[in-house]
Scaffold this active site. Structure first.
Site, PDB file in Angstrom:
ATOM      1  CE  LYS A 171      -1.878   3.003   2.015  1.00 46.12           C
ATOM      2  NZ  LYS A 171      -1.609   4.425   1.670  1.00 46.12           N
ATOM      3  CD  GLU A 246      12.604   4.395   9.044  1.00 47.69           C
ATOM      4  OE1 GLU A 246      12.464   5.283   9.918  1.00 47.69           O
ATOM      5  OE2 GLU A 246      12.735   4.626   7.842  1.00 47.69           O
ATOM      6  CB  CYS A 280      13.189   8.608   8.328  1.00 49.63           C
ATOM      7  SG  CYS A 280      13.959   7.481   7.170  1.00 49.63           S
ATOM      8  CD  GLU A 379      10.685  12.505  11.516  1.00 53.03           C
ATOM      9  OE1 GLU A 379       9.568  12.024  11.753  1.00 53.03           O
ATOM     10  OE2 GLU A 379      11.612  11.869  10.983  1.00 53.03           O
TER      11      GLU A 379
END
Ligand code: NAD
Length: 478
Positions: A171, A246, A280, A379
């Site tokens: 997906k 992750e 990331c 983040e």
């Protein structure tokens, strides 16, 4: 306008609803994809199951490896075409998109070559017995991929699973699904049996949620935000299946006074502006030793001022970010910096002739940020670098570990002992000394600790992660 369909059981299948595909460089629609739900997910999982009960089991490890290698060959054949598609879909400058296509091909090459090298063990046991282990595929594995590196992350997660002999349902992110569908075409051309590789597009809360909750799924691999990661982990728990998460990071770059400063500055800037900071493993905090703080921030600021932002086709240092929501998110952090009177040390500039509807933000360097400030803790996922000061090794480690995350760290020093000590003390899944690889190549195991998630991608670790270890004990007598 092209309407892309799902790829299920080796066939292209339309869903009843669609989603618009927007080019981030100008905000204009370029295509439509299927907006799928539980029904399409169910069909894809059943297709995977059928393949596992059928043709796929007859394909041995050597042949599996060859199918992956063939796919890699086709990815390289269609290099420019795939990069252009990724560039239009995700807003990536062509040089970034080309690097992503190469990284995806490497994943298929690496795991294609590894498919027939998954060895079990024999275990010394009692007299008259032989005990041994095998890695078995789990079954149908689910792969939920984010929008920042669509093709690269797809390769990273599906190639090891296929090499282990699973069937997959992928997906992709709703903002960037086109290259996953292009990959399905290449997988088919390579000769994978129908049902082994399925792609279902749609929204996270619809198609994504249906996939992670499906009782036919035996393993979930997820890359994305911490919030959704927690939801996915709960779905995996409900079906008692393994999950790898992750979830990004706030990776520190530690610069000591004895560091190779020019190399450090170049790598640190590259790491935070590459892909417009939507990485990331971007080194988004730079921790600088007091005595070189002014000199080093001056060096960084000079580089930031030279950075230029343009459309994907202008192919400058940075392209747009992926969508309007992401731009707003970054702009909110920059407003917070101004509100709190943080020092904006430098900004890059916009190219002339920027398309009006695109999602552009300027790369920004912010100085003297306290470790407990939101800009040093959260983040941002944009080209924003915050600089912090430290006194000595202990202070550097304390600040480096002072976030909820633990994905990657960079240490810049010419002291070998210090580099070794810090490599062990920093809480991170990867540490780079005097270089910074943002996750590195497919050879290097990659993943986080703490809020960055768990499980490892890349390397043989990822391959073994997609297999269930089975122990067989035979009593045959002496
Ligand atoms: P997200 O976590 O919402 O989306 C990632 C993927 O998960 C997408 O494919 C999405 O469709 C899917 N998803 C969303 N809701 C789901 C659900 N309930 N069940 C199953 N799947 C679901 O991330 P985002 O909104 O695209 O980005 C938000 C923030 O996440 C970013 O600003 C960034 O901080 C972080 N992020 C991290 C990474 C990373 O590489 N670790 C990648 C993208 C985004």
């Amino acid at each position: 306008m092209r309407v892309y369909q799902n790829y299920i059981a080796g066939r292209w299948v339309a869903a009843t609803r669609t989603l618009a595909v927007i080019n981030p460089s100008d905000g204009l629609q370029i295509a439509e994809i299927s907006r799928s739900g539980a029904c399409e997910i169910d069909a894809a999982v059943l297709a995977g199951r059928a393949a596992l009960n059928g043709l796929w089991t007859t394909v041995d490890e050597v042949s599996r490896g060859k199918l992956l290698l063939k796919t890699a060959e086709f990815i390289r054949r269609d290099f420019e075409k795939l990069a252009k598609l990724e560039s239009d879909d995700a807003g990536k400058p062509m040089k970034v998109a080309l690097a992503d296509v190469a990284a995806c091909a490497r994943c298929f090459e690496y795991y294609g070559a590894a498919a027939d090298k998954v060895h079990g063990e024999t275990i010394p046991f009692r007299n008259g017995y032989t005990a041994m282990t095998f890695y078995e595929p789990y079954g149908v594995t689910a792969h939920i991929v984010p929008w920042n590196y669509p093709l690269q992350m797809t390769g990273r997660t599906v190639a090891p699973s296929l090499a282990m002999g699973n069937a997959i349902v992928l997906k992709p992110a709703e903002d960037t699904s086109l290259t996953a569908l292009a990959l399905a075409q290449l997988v088919e051309e390579a000769g994978f049996p129908p049902g082994v590789f399925n792609v279902v597009t749609g929204l996270g809360e619809e198609a994504g949620a249906a996939l992670t909750a499906h009782p036919g799924i035996r393993h979930i691999s997820f890359t994305g935000s911490r919030e959704v990661g927690a939801v996915v982990q709960a779905a995996a728990a409900a079906n008692t299946i393994p999950v790898t998460l992750e979830l990004g990071g706030k990776s520190p770059q530690l610069v000591f006074s004895d560091a190779p400063l020019e190399d450090a500055a170049a790598a640190i800037v590259k790491s935070i502006v590459h892909n417009s900071g939507q990485t990331c493993s971007a080194g988004s905090r730079v921790l600088i030793q007091d005595e070189i703080y002014d000199q080093f921030t001056y060096e960084l600021a000079t580089r930031f001022k030279g950075l230029r932002v343009g459309s994907a086709s202008q192919d400058l240092d940075l392209g747009p970010v992926v969508n309007a929501a992401q731009r707003t998110r970054i702009e909110n952090y920059l407003s917070m910096a101004r509100r709190d009177k943080l020092q904006i040390l430098a900004e890059g500039s916009f190219a002339t002739n920027l398309p009006v509807g695109g999602y552009y933000v300027k790369p920004t360097l912010i100085g003297d940020v306290r470790s407990d400030h939101a800009l040093a803790q959260e983040e941002i996922f944009g080209p924003v670098l915050v600089a912090l000061r430290f006194r000595d090794e202990d202070d550097a480690v304390r600040i480096a570990n002072d976030t909820p995350y633990g994905l990657v760290a960079g240490v810049w020093t010419s002291d070998l002992g210090r580099s070794m000590r810090l490599s062990r003390r920093i809480e991170a899944g990867q540490v780079f000394v005097n270089n910074y690889g943002s996750g590195g190549g497919v050879e290097l195991p990659f993943g986080g600790v703490k809020g960055s998630g768990f499980g490892r991608e890349k390397g043989f670790e990822a391959l073994y992660g997609f297999g269930a270890l089975k122990t067989v004990t035979i009593r045959h007598g002496t």
